[in-house]
Design a protein around this motif. Structure first.
Motif, PDB file in Angstrom:
ATOM      1  N   HIS A  55       0.813  -1.214   0.000  1.00  0.00           N
ATOM      2  CA  HIS A  55       0.000   0.000   0.000  1.00  0.00           C
ATOM      3  C   HIS A  55       0.847   1.264   0.000  1.00  0.00           C
ATOM      4  O   HIS A  55       0.315   2.365   0.148  1.00  0.00           O
ATOM      5  N   LEU A  56       2.166   1.117  -0.152  1.00  0.00           N
ATOM      6  CA  LEU A  56       3.074   2.257  -0.074  1.00  0.00           C
ATOM      7  C   LEU A  56       3.804   2.478  -1.397  1.00  0.00           C
ATOM      8  O   LEU A  56       4.076   1.522  -2.133  1.00  0.00           O
ATOM      9  N   GLU A  57       4.119   3.737  -1.650  1.00  0.00           N
ATOM     10  CA  GLU A  57       4.923   4.102  -2.818  1.00  0.00           C
ATOM     11  C   GLU A  57       5.923   5.157  -2.357  1.00  0.00           C
ATOM     12  O   GLU A  57       5.548   6.171  -1.780  1.00  0.00           O
ATOM     13  N   ALA A  58       7.208   4.918  -2.603  1.00  0.00           N
ATOM     14  CA  ALA A  58       8.248   5.878  -2.212  1.00  0.00           C
ATOM     15  C   ALA A  58       8.078   7.167  -3.013  1.00  0.00           C
ATOM     16  O   ALA A  58       7.743   7.145  -4.192  1.00  0.00           O
ATOM     17  N   ILE A  59       8.287   8.293  -2.319  1.00  0.00           N
ATOM     18  CA  ILE A  59       8.176   9.603  -2.975  1.00  0.00           C
ATOM     19  C   ILE A  59       9.557  10.002  -3.465  1.00  0.00           C
ATOM     20  O   ILE A  59      10.519   9.913  -2.761  1.00  0.00           O
TER      21      ILE A  59
END
Length: 59
Positions: A55-59
């Motif tokens: 559920h995460l995406e690196a910025i």
């Protein structure tokens, strides 16, 4: 693997509904990853408990 990109201190977008990329909030990963029932999870700022790195995406 995805957990190689999601490390402690990484700024991330958190998608509570993984199929809807228009709803997200920004957080920071505040723990190392660990496994729960085969799912890789981390602790992020502003949320209790672990969240799946899916559920995460690196910025």
């Amino acid at each position: 693997m995805a957990h190689e990109l999601i490390k402690k201190g990484t700024k991330v977008k958190y998608y509570p509904i993984i199929t809807n990329k228009s709803i997200f909030s920004e957080h920071e990963v505040i723990s190392e990853y660990w496994e729960v029932c085969g799912e890789t999870v981390v602790k992020i700022s502003g949320k209790s408990g672990g969240v799946s790195i899916n559920h995460l995406e690196a910025i």
